[in-house]
Design an enzyme around this catalytic site. Structure first.
Site, short mmCIF file in Angstrom:
data_model
loop_
_atom_site.label_atom_id
_atom_site.label_comp_id
_atom_site.label_asym_id
_atom_site.label_seq_id
_atom_site.Cartn_x
_atom_site.Cartn_y
_atom_site.Cartn_z
N ARG A 152 0.84 -1.20 0.00
CA ARG A 152 0.00 0.00 0.00
C ARG A 152 0.87 1.25 0.00
O ARG A 152 1.89 1.31 0.71
CB ARG A 152 -0.94 0.00 1.20
CG ARG A 152 -1.88 -1.19 1.15
CD ARG A 152 -3.12 -1.08 1.99
NE ARG A 152 -3.81 -2.36 1.97
CZ ARG A 152 -4.59 -2.81 0.98
NH1 ARG A 152 -4.82 -2.04 -0.06
NH2 ARG A 152 -5.15 -4.00 1.04
N ASP A 153 0.44 2.24 -0.80
CA ASP A 153 1.16 3.51 -0.85
C ASP A 153 1.05 4.20 0.51
O ASP A 153 -0.01 4.22 1.14
CB ASP A 153 0.56 4.42 -1.95
CG ASP A 153 1.49 5.57 -2.30
OD1 ASP A 153 2.03 5.57 -3.42
OD2 ASP A 153 1.67 6.48 -1.44
N ILE A 154 2.13 4.80 0.94
CA ILE A 154 2.18 5.44 2.26
C ILE A 154 1.34 6.72 2.30
O ILE A 154 0.92 7.15 3.38
CB ILE A 154 3.66 5.69 2.64
CG1 ILE A 154 3.84 5.77 4.14
CG2 ILE A 154 4.22 6.92 1.95
CD1 ILE A 154 5.29 5.67 4.58
N HIS B 292 1.12 2.28 -10.04
CA HIS B 292 0.11 2.68 -9.05
C HIS B 292 -1.21 2.04 -9.50
O HIS B 292 -1.65 2.27 -10.63
CB HIS B 292 -0.09 4.20 -9.07
CG HIS B 292 1.11 5.01 -8.68
ND1 HIS B 292 1.24 5.61 -7.44
CD2 HIS B 292 2.23 5.36 -9.38
CE1 HIS B 292 2.37 6.28 -7.39
NE2 HIS B 292 3.00 6.15 -8.56
N GLU C 78 9.16 9.96 -8.69
CA GLU C 78 9.92 10.30 -7.48
C GLU C 78 10.85 9.17 -7.06
O GLU C 78 11.95 9.43 -6.56
CB GLU C 78 8.96 10.63 -6.33
CG GLU C 78 8.24 11.96 -6.55
CD GLU C 78 7.15 12.22 -5.52
OE1 GLU C 78 7.04 11.44 -4.55
OE2 GLU C 78 6.42 13.19 -5.72
N VAL C 79 10.39 7.95 -7.20
CA VAL C 79 11.21 6.80 -6.76
C VAL C 79 11.70 6.06 -8.01
O VAL C 79 10.88 5.55 -8.79
CB VAL C 79 10.38 5.86 -5.86
CG1 VAL C 79 11.24 4.68 -5.42
CG2 VAL C 79 9.81 6.61 -4.66
N HIS D 8 7.42 1.20 -10.61
CA HIS D 8 6.22 0.86 -9.83
C HIS D 8 4.99 1.24 -10.62
O HIS D 8 4.96 2.27 -11.28
CB HIS D 8 6.23 1.56 -8.47
CG HIS D 8 6.53 3.03 -8.51
ND1 HIS D 8 7.79 3.52 -8.73
CD2 HIS D 8 5.73 4.11 -8.37
CE1 HIS D 8 7.76 4.84 -8.73
NE2 HIS D 8 6.52 5.23 -8.52
P1 AMP Z 1 6.10 8.29 -8.10
O1 AMP Z 1 5.90 9.77 -8.08
O2 AMP Z 1 5.31 7.63 -9.20
O3 AMP Z 1 7.56 7.90 -8.11
O4 AMP Z 1 5.43 7.75 -6.77
C1 AMP Z 1 6.13 7.33 -5.64
C2 AMP Z 1 5.11 6.85 -4.64
O5 AMP Z 1 5.76 6.15 -3.62
C3 AMP Z 1 4.31 7.99 -3.97
O6 AMP Z 1 2.91 7.78 -4.22
C4 AMP Z 1 4.66 7.84 -2.49
O7 AMP Z 1 3.59 8.13 -1.64
C5 AMP Z 1 5.08 6.37 -2.42
N1 AMP Z 1 5.98 6.02 -1.33
C6 AMP Z 1 7.14 6.65 -1.01
N2 AMP Z 1 7.73 6.02 0.04
C7 AMP Z 1 6.92 4.97 0.35
C8 AMP Z 1 6.98 3.94 1.34
N3 AMP Z 1 8.00 3.85 2.23
N4 AMP Z 1 5.98 3.04 1.40
C9 AMP Z 1 4.95 3.11 0.52
N5 AMP Z 1 4.84 4.06 -0.43
C10 AMP Z 1 5.81 4.98 -0.51
#
Ligand code: AMP
Length: 123
Positions: free
Chosen positions: A34-36, A108, A101-102, A106
């Site tokens: 689950r997204d945080i 969503h 961001e990450v 991934h």
């Molecule tokens: P993106 O902008 O597509 O890279 O989205 C990165 C997503 O990762 C965002 O929706 C964040 O809320 C989510 N996120 C970041 N850190 C965590 C975590 N530790 N556990 C779950 N989701 C995370």
């Protein structure tokens, strides 16, 4: 283009067990959690366990087994999260324009409410 994977990204740390996560599904090649900061009642992130930066990297470099496993996992999640009837959206942000961001691929998986139009007008 050469893809450079940063193994210090937060999802790599989740995969190594260094950071906790709220797991929805784990398979041989895929983890879903689950997204945080959920943007909808259902907001699940689906990631491959392999070191892939973004969707096109995965699509070009992953094995058939990884791709099948990942794709089937998305189907399982749509079913287990009850999204089939009401509908859902799958998004994968990549790079600067996608505001990723990450830097670990991934998807969503979002649902549980009306999600509106796919994109907002550029500001
Ligand atoms: P993106 O902008 O597509 O890279 O989205 C990165 C997503 O990762 C965002 O929706 C964040 O809320 C989510 N996120 C970041 N850190 C965590 C975590 N530790 N556990 C779950 N989701 C995370």
């Amino acid at each position: 283009m050469a893809y450079v994977y940063d193994d210090q990204n937060i999802f790599a740390k989740i995969l190594r067990g260094e950071i906790p996560n709220d797991t929805v599904l784990e398979t041989e090649h895929t983890l879903a959690f689950r997204d945080i900061q959920p943007q909808a009642p259902v907001h699940v992130l689906v990631i491959p366990k392999g070191p892939y930066v973004c969707y096109d990297h995965f699509a070009q470099a992953a094995s058939d087994a990884e791709i099948v496993d990942f794709t089937r996992a998305v189907g399982q999640i749509c079913k287990s999260e009850g999204l089939q009837e009401g509908g859902y959206r799958v998004i994968s942000n990549a790079g600067d324009a996608g505001v990723q961001e990450v830097p670990h691929l991934h998807l969503h998986v979002l649902g549980g409410r009306g999600l509106g139009r796919m994109l907002q007008p550029a500001s």
